[in-house]
Structures are given as structure tokens and as C-alpha cells.
Write a protein that holds these residues in place. Structure first.
Motif, mmCIF file in Angstrom:
data_model
loop_
_atom_site.group_PDB
_atom_site.id
_atom_site.type_symbol
_atom_site.label_atom_id
_atom_site.label_comp_id
_atom_site.label_asym_id
_atom_site.label_seq_id
_atom_site.Cartn_x
_atom_site.Cartn_y
_atom_site.Cartn_z
ATOM 1 N N GLN A 115 0.855 -1.181 0.000
ATOM 2 C CA GLN A 115 0.000 0.000 0.000
ATOM 3 C C GLN A 115 0.896 1.238 0.000
ATOM 4 N N ASP A 116 0.342 2.354 -0.512
ATOM 5 C CA ASP A 116 1.144 3.573 -0.533
ATOM 6 C C ASP A 116 1.129 4.236 0.834
ATOM 7 N N ILE A 117 2.213 4.972 1.108
ATOM 8 C CA ILE A 117 2.322 5.717 2.357
ATOM 9 C C ILE A 117 1.634 7.064 2.183
ATOM 10 N N LEU A 118 1.252 7.680 3.294
ATOM 11 C CA LEU A 118 0.578 8.970 3.283
ATOM 12 C C LEU A 118 1.294 9.960 2.373
ATOM 13 N N SER A 119 0.551 10.600 1.469
ATOM 14 C CA SER A 119 1.128 11.536 0.513
ATOM 15 C C SER A 119 1.227 12.940 1.110
ATOM 16 N N GLN A 120 2.228 13.693 0.647
ATOM 17 C CA GLN A 120 2.394 15.079 1.075
ATOM 18 C C GLN A 120 1.617 15.977 0.126
ATOM 19 N N THR A 121 0.719 16.791 0.673
ATOM 20 C CA THR A 121 -0.100 17.687 -0.136
ATOM 21 C C THR A 121 0.637 18.995 -0.349
ATOM 22 N N VAL A 122 0.947 19.290 -1.616
ATOM 23 C CA VAL A 122 1.630 20.533 -1.965
ATOM 24 C C VAL A 122 0.621 21.660 -2.145
ATOM 25 N N LYS A 123 -0.508 21.316 -2.722
ATOM 26 C CA LYS A 123 -1.555 22.310 -2.952
ATOM 27 C C LYS A 123 -2.903 21.626 -2.791
ATOM 28 N N GLY A 124 -3.806 22.261 -2.062
ATOM 29 C CA GLY A 124 -5.099 21.670 -1.800
ATOM 30 C C GLY A 124 -6.064 21.823 -2.957
ATOM 31 N N THR A 125 -7.259 21.284 -2.776
ATOM 32 C CA THR A 125 -8.289 21.357 -3.808
ATOM 33 C C THR A 125 -9.125 22.618 -3.640
ATOM 34 N N SER A 126 -9.795 22.978 -4.708
ATOM 35 C CA SER A 126 -10.766 24.079 -4.654
ATOM 36 C C SER A 126 -11.979 23.678 -5.462
#
Length: 271
Positions: free
Chosen positions: A42-53
Motif C-alpha cells: 500500500q502507498d504511504i501517506l502523501s504530502q499535499t503541496v496544494k489543496g483542492t478548490s
């Protein structure tokens, strides 16, 4: 840049675990009653560079920008699929044709029996039916199975009941082998010697209820005497998975060396 290094390390660790599991499967390709394992990632928690809008009346929505941080092992599953049958014509070699496990105890006072699919049993000097390691095979009441002293020969029927042939040519019935039905076989814990220990995730509260073979109510399979259930390891798929794991390990190691080369260039920018 450091993210790619740690992602490569996590991938190498995962594929090393996969190679370890594959190696164990191949080593037990001829082990009676062995069940192969597999590794799931499974993938590890991803780092969010920019959030959604969210979209508005004047502008459309924007998706998130995320950078993954590598992979990890999510589970190592034991596949309880039936292995192939090997005919031996030995009356104490037993195979369960269907669901269920044989129940054995290392000592008579052991409360909860261990479970096994390996049916290569033997009769010891005290006429007890035992495993290769001397563990007692128990009946549906949890008592060790003892072969009758007056019997000249015996057979084990499909429901696990012993049928004796006496010296005068008559027949008599004896104990019935105990069989355990497990709700979640993958929840069993391997303890070596082709034995499994019951856990609360295999059976509710870890309480084993012994029954008989060929039982329509509990859904246990029938016992086939003179046959053994061999390992369910498929060498073709194992070698294929080994190649995949090897290439995956190499690709992740290349990520590390490439990232290291780029870091070296960055360090050498100021000479």
C-alpha cells in the motif's frame, strides 16, 4: 530530493520482504499441507503541496497536488487453497477433501489444540495416532486417538471414524477424529511444524469447537485415507513473482543512485 531517496528505500524494503516470502514458499514446495503466502503493498501517506478548490460560477475546480512518500507492506496473506493430492496407500496418511483442519495436542493436558492440514500421521508404541513430531491427534471430544489393541488392522472412514478388523474377522468401530472449522483461516498463526495457533481473528474468542469430517451441518470436508495434501505452492507463479520482485528492487535502487547523483551535482554547484 530527499523524498525520492526515502521512497526508494521504502520500495527496496517492501520488495525485500516479498523476496523473503517467495523464498519461504519455494523452500516449502514439497512440504505436506503447506499453504503459500503473498505480500500486498500500500502507498504511504502523501504530502499535499496544494489543496483542492471547488468549482464556482466563474472558475472551475482545481485538483489537489500530492507527492507520494513511498510504499509499505499492507499485509502478508496465507492462501488456504487446496493443494494437490498425493496417493500413498498408507492407512495413516489422511487428506481433508474440503474445509477444516485436523486437531492435535502436544500433551494430553493441553487445553486448546493446534490445527494442521498435514495428515502424515503415525502409530506410536502406545498405539496413539500422532504426528511426525509426536503430537497427539485428538478425536471430536478432544481426547487423544488410540488405536485398538485387539485390532489386526484398521481403516479410517470418510467421517473420521476408526473401523477395526478383529482377530476373529469381525469389525468394530472406535473413536472419530476431530475436525475444526475455522471462520477465517487467514487469521490463524503459523507456529512451525505445519501447525497453526488459533487467534481471536480466526475464530470468535479463539474458542475451537471440534466436530467430525464429512459433516453437512458444519461444512467440513471428508477424510480420504491413503492420500496426503501437498503444498499449494505454484512454482511457475512464484518464479514469475520473484522476477517482478527482483526488477522492482533494482528499479528502487536506481532511484536512490540517481537521487544521489543529483544531490552530488547540487553540492558541487559552489566550487
Amino acid at each position: 530530493m530527499l523524498r525520492s531517496l526515502y521512497s526508494g528505500i521504502s520500495g527496496m524494503k517492501g520488495f525485500q520482504t516479498k523476496l523473503d516470502v517467495i523464498g519461504n514458499n519455494i523452500a516449502n514446495v514439497n512440504t505436506v499441507g503447506f499453504k503459500q503466502s503473498r505480500v500486498m503493498f500500500q502507498d504511504i501517506l502523501s504530502q499535499t503541496v496544494k489543496g483542492t478548490s471547488a468549482p464556482t460560477d466563474t472558475a472551475g475546480g482545481v485538483n489537489a497536488q500530492q507527492i507520494g512518500l513511498g510504499s509499505s507492506v499492507s499485509s502478508i496473506d496465507t492462501l488456504h487453497l487446496a493443494g494437490s493430492a498425493q496417493t500413498t496407500n498408507n492407512p495413516t496418511d489422511l487428506r481433508l477433501d474440503g474445509d477444516g483442519f485436523f486437531a492435535v495436542k502436544l500433551s494430553e493436558d493441553q487445553e486448546t489444540p493446534y490445527l494442521t492440514r498435514a495428515g502424515d500421521f503415525h502409530v506410536d508404541a502406545n498405539r496413539n495416532l500422532v504426528t511426525s513430531d509426536g503430537a497427539y491427534v485428538v478425536d471430536s471430544d478432544g481426547a487423544p486417538v488410540v488405536v485398538g489393541e485387539e485390532a489386526t488392522s484398521f481403516t479410517i472412514q470418510q467421517n473420521g471414524q476408526l473401523l477395526y478388523t478383529l482377530a476373529d474377522g469381525t469389525t468394530a468401530t472406535g473413536q472419530t477424529l476431530g475436525v475444526a472449522k475455522v471462520t477465517n483461516p487467514e487469521g490463524l498463526e503459523k507456529i512451525g511444524g505445519s501447525l497453526y495457533r488459533v487467534t481471536p481473528n480466526a475464530i470468535t474468542d479463539g474458542a475451537i469447537e471440534l466436530t467430525t469430517a464429512n459433516n453437512a451441518e458444519t461444512g467440513t470436508g471428508s477424510i480420504v485415507a491413503g492420500q496426503l495434501e501437498m503444498s499449494n505452492v505454484d512454482l511457475t507463479s512464484e518464479f514469475t513473482e520473484m522476477i517482478v520482485a527482483q526488477r522492482g528492487f533494482q528499479a528502487n535502487s536506481r532511484i536512490i543512485t540517481t537521487s544521489d547523483s543529483i544531490l552530488e551535482e547540487i553540492v558541487n554547484l559552489k566550487r
